[in-house]
Write a protein that holds these residues in place. Structure first.
Motif, mmCIF file in Angstrom:
data_model
loop_
_atom_site.group_PDB
_atom_site.id
_atom_site.type_symbol
_atom_site.label_atom_id
_atom_site.label_comp_id
_atom_site.label_asym_id
_atom_site.label_seq_id
_atom_site.Cartn_x
_atom_site.Cartn_y
_atom_site.Cartn_z
ATOM 1 N N ARG A 258 52.189 35.532 46.281
ATOM 2 C CA ARG A 258 51.972 36.127 44.957
ATOM 3 C C ARG A 258 53.091 37.100 44.597
ATOM 4 N N GLU A 259 53.477 37.945 45.553
ATOM 5 C CA GLU A 259 54.503 38.944 45.250
ATOM 6 C C GLU A 259 55.851 38.295 44.941
ATOM 7 N N SER B 272 54.469 42.763 37.383
ATOM 8 C CA SER B 272 53.935 43.470 38.544
ATOM 9 C C SER B 272 53.009 42.557 39.336
ATOM 10 N N LEU B 273 52.929 42.811 40.625
ATOM 11 C CA LEU B 273 52.021 42.041 41.476
ATOM 12 C C LEU B 273 50.583 42.238 41.030
ATOM 13 N N THR B 274 50.235 43.454 40.625
ATOM 14 C CA THR B 274 48.852 43.730 40.187
ATOM 15 C C THR B 274 48.490 42.879 38.978
ATOM 16 N N TYR B 275 49.415 42.814 38.002
ATOM 17 C CA TYR B 275 49.109 42.040 36.796
ATOM 18 C C TYR B 275 48.988 40.552 37.132
ATOM 19 N N THR C 144 48.178 39.161 39.955
ATOM 20 C CA THR C 144 46.956 38.941 40.722
ATOM 21 C C THR C 144 45.741 38.877 39.807
ATOM 22 N N ARG C 145 45.676 39.792 38.835
ATOM 23 C CA ARG C 145 44.567 39.769 37.885
ATOM 24 C C ARG C 145 44.559 38.462 37.096
ATOM 25 N N SER D 214 42.314 38.599 33.648
ATOM 26 C CA SER D 214 43.119 38.923 32.463
ATOM 27 C C SER D 214 43.189 37.690 31.586
#
Length: 303
Positions: A39-40, A49-52, A54-55, A61
């Motif tokens: 993912r990263e 971003s990794l967070t976005y 991942t969501r 999202s």
């Protein structure tokens, strides 16, 4: 179909098929816990971003912008059809649900068109690949073991994917059944992304997944391709082997209806075989008409 879940599954399937070196990233050696990109790594390639990301992959999202989707398509090296499928999954077009879906019929002009062409197998199908209409040659080519008038009765309409995966006659018809199966599932995936609220389409996919392990395996790979033309190899029970080109013409509205026509190369053995099949249909009709005439004449004389 659950669009967020489908989006996540599709992203994971495309992430899994790319190795770091395919995307210009260092591999660093050693065993990787997951196939393909992490993912990263994908987030880095897509500039988010990794967070976005991942969501997005987890379906949390639902408002990804076109710029984000374009960046993901480039990073994942998606084809044009796959890119369109990604947009459909990320921004599904919601349509009002009907409590009782109405039966669909081919437009009169399309029915007239396929009836008018001679020597060319032609049919009209809806978005689910239910046969709405076919000319006698298409019927003889694809499903001579079924009733010619079956498309006229919505409850009995042949469905091309059902026939391919569940009907032994159709399985024997295609010389390269595996290729036809991949092509069918890839096309069905694209349609499912365009029409996420089609309950009959979802029911068809569910039925095929339950009854055919081959369909379920192909479906899980998320193939996507808009099959507009190509070549198919047939082994017909009456006239033998044929290589036929096919062309698909979409009706320019939101129905998802399309016409499918087959043709053989001029002067080829396949053209001769197709001509023999057309002659077989003509002879059969002549025989049936003669029998009907003799029966009516005999009845008249008896009276």
């Amino acid at each position: 179909m659950d669009a967020p879940t489908e989006l996540g599954d599709f992203l994971r399937s495309r992430r899994a098929r790319l190795q770091p070196e395919d995307a210009g990233l260092p591999a660093y050696g050693g065993r990787r816990r997951v196939p393909g990109l992490r993912r990263e790594e994908l987030a880095q390639l897509a500039g988010m971003s990794l967070t976005y990301y991942t969501r997005l992959e987890q379906g949390q999202s639902t408002n990804a912008s076109e710029a984000v989707l374009d960046a993901l398509a480039r990073a994942l090296q998606l084809s044009e059809d796959e890119h369109a499928h990604l947009r459909n999954l990320a921004h599904p077009a919601r349509r009002p649900r009907r409590t009782a879906p109405r039966a669909e019929y081919a437009r009169p002009g399309m029915q007239q068109l396929i009836s008018a062409v001679e020597g060319v197998p032609a049919l009209v199908v809806d978005r689910r690949s239910d046969v709405l209409a076919w000319n006698p040659l298409a019927h003889a080519l694809l499903a001579g073991h079924l009733a010619l008038d079956s498309p006229d009765r919505p409850s009995e309409r042949p469905n091309l994917p059902q026939m391919l995966f569940l009907d032994p006659h159709t399985r024997e018809l295609f010389t390269d059944w595996d290729e036809e199966a991949r092509r069918t599932v890839a096309s069905l995936r694209l349609v499912a992304g365009r029409f996420p609220d089609d309950r009959r389409l979802a029911s068809l996919i569910g039925e095929l997944s339950m009854k055919s392990s081959e369909f379920a395996a192909l479906w899980s790979r998320h193939p996507v391709h808009n099959c507009l033309s190509g070549v198919k190899q047939f082994h017909h029970p009456i006239v033998g082997s044929m290589e036929l080109s096919f062309e698909v013409m979409h009706v320019p509205d939101e129905s998802g209806h399309r016409a499918l026509m087959y043709s053989a190369e001029p002067g080829s053995p396949s053209e001769a075989a197709l001509g023999l099949l057309a002659a077989e249909i003509s002879n059969r009709r002549l025989s049936e008409n003669t029998s009907s005439y003799d029966s009516e004449r005999h009845t008249g004389l008896s009276l």
